[in-house]
Design an enzyme around this catalytic site. Sequence first.
Site: not given
Lengths: 136, 136, 136, 136, 136, 136
Positions: E16, E35, E41, E43, E81-82, E125
Amino acid sequence: MSVVYLTRHVHFSAAHRLHSAELDEEQNRNIYGLCNNPLGHGHNYELEITIRGEPDPVTGMVMDLKEVKAIVEKEILVHVDHQHLNHVALLQGKVPTAENIVMVFWYALKDKIPHGELYEMVLYETPRHSVRYRGE
Amino acid sequence: MSVVYLTRHVHFSAAHRLHSAELDEEQNRNIYGLCNNPLGHGHNYELEITIRGEPDPVTGMVMDLKEVKAIVEKEILVHVDHQHLNHVALLQGKVPTAENIVMVFWYALKDKIPHGELYEMVLYETPRHSVRYRGE
Amino acid sequence: MSVVYLTRHVHFSAAHRLHSAELDEEQNRNIYGLCNNPLGHGHNYELEITIRGEPDPVTGMVMDLKEVKAIVEKEILVHVDHQHLNHVALLQGKVPTAENIVMVFWYALKDKIPHGELYEMVLYETPRHSVRYRGE
Amino acid sequence: MSVVYLTRHVHFSAAHRLHSAELDEEQNRNIYGLCNNPLGHGHNYELEITIRGEPDPVTGMVMDLKEVKAIVEKEILVHVDHQHLNHVALLQGKVPTAENIVMVFWYALKDKIPHGELYEMVLYETPRHSVRYRGE
Amino acid sequence: MSVVYLTRHVHFSAAHRLHSAELDEEQNRNIYGLCNNPLGHGHNYELEITIRGEPDPVTGMVMDLKEVKAIVEKEILVHVDHQHLNHVALLQGKVPTAENIVMVFWYALKDKIPHGELYEMVLYETPRHSVRYRGE
Amino acid sequence: MSVVYLTRHVHFSAAHRLHSAELDEEQNRNIYGLCNNPLGHGHNYELEITIRGEPDPVTGMVMDLKEVKAIVEKEILVHVDHQHLNHVALLQGKVPTAENIVMVFWYALKDKIPHGELYEMVLYETPRHSVRYRGE
């Protein structure tokens, strides 16, 4: 006056089988899947017991943690640790789902807390599955 | 040429009873204590499988992690997850101590690794008790 | 013949102060920083003791885990749990760095293992800082 | 209007001794046991600070996490990290039980939160012992 | 009548970037810091979904955990996801802060729970930063 | 003479995409699956750096942990934390698999350790997937 929540984290290892006497074999297999395996399987259960109360103004403690540990040991752990939960007296007549186990533990402990009151119990069956009970 | 160790962490839940056919009842009780309880108890086992190999120069991987997972699923997990370990074919004739389980898993997996070689298996029976095997 | 590594994970809580009698006050402050605070500070230490040995062909165990626990309790934990490490006999004359503690524990335990041999000790001072010793 | 609970997890290492000036030596030893050891012992404390508030409609944040961290550092951590809790100004006159520590931290932080309000603080003295305070 | 809280713990990995269309470049950099890095980047997010309900008197379950997992997979995980969260339909027009993500997930799941009701969602997170939403 | 292994545990959050310039689009999709998603995804990476050396006889330390932290910060973390790994100079021309990342980190750190020598690096991409490198 101040209210603090004190939590003791304990653990036990036990076997169980999910099987309801009120369902037939096929229903049991469909509902519980692998958890219905006749020989049972098992878990390392983690249990968090939270007591809500006012810290004693002299000792600064809601309850002595050693005393909490001794009560939990006597009322719960000695009955279930390294046992098969479908065969322990405490859970007699109950399907040993996490929901039923946490409620049975609640009522086993509820009236044994000498200071403060039992506020919440959290039971982890695995790190990915937990239940909470608050006496509601 | 470079060698990297790739580890996949998986888990399964199972029941077991520690009881040796070569010992009498009293010896079994003395040696295994609560773990000898006839109805068995159980654990959430954590298993770490480490493969040692050279990363492929094009893909940058020792092995595709999805492929590792599929092999471990087929050769190990499907046989033991949600089972009673004293009754699974893979462990037939073995006392299901962590030591025996990890060695049996090693030999079930050893010849199924298509790239690199099996280097180490670590099995946690509880967060406080683990064993390691390296094929020695 | 097969060799398995058996690990027992234990914990203790203790205070310590990093201060070397061979350094002056300023050097101590510069080298150890906040860890040189005269009143000391403390940690929840996690200790992993690994024994290397052949599982007994009858019991399937390198060593009885209860026996490992009893030896570690007697030789190490009873001396350091809830103590100030700069004042315990076991660590007399040593700066209680994680490096020195783990080596002292090693020699306290080394000759007390009845089956197999001590292979590795890992000591976590915090979850972000650990040391390993293998008797080298 | 929506309310979100934002939690920042921090940690510090400190020594303490449980000893009440209102009790005599024998009472202190009986009540606090090993925790009354005159030289003190210590812990890696984990602290969870939860702020309840409405996310800003432009930034999507209840509070900037870096700002939360800076306030907690200034009001709490700098006073207790790597210190002996019986000798820090913040806890003067208090037996440094987890219950008393969490309440002192609450009042140190309560009026310093610029957006939203302090909702809950959880303090782990060890992974097996925690307390919660909600300003009740 | 008894009420139990059932929690399923799941996880997903995503990228994100925190950047608000209502702020200029400099404001974005000042508020979000690293951020706001244009390339993003990421998580490993941990998500805890809690359902509040009465256990079925026959099955002893609030809800079948496999069913919970399937609903969460379909309504949430398959979408994120991913993925890069700034580009998924579920989060369109939202700055993907933990606060906004947990609220979006809440409304994606809220009306899909067949037994009991959605009570709480917790989103980590990182292990040091989490948010909770309860539909308030 | 004694040898101790000192480990520092750090973490960073980053995005990445698995895509090899030596493979065509279809091959990339087949091999990397969801990890080949063009916009990338991300992880909270955990990194364990182990230095092997003799503790200094005066200070009792292999290396000052604050110094280890500063070197790791300067040589590794500042380049990758909150970045997209496909776009950082350190990893230029490499598919950012865990295997490639850990080897790149090794060579970035190897000659910067003033006391002892770099012995092992462990990188967790998720809690279920890790790699180890020892300079072999």
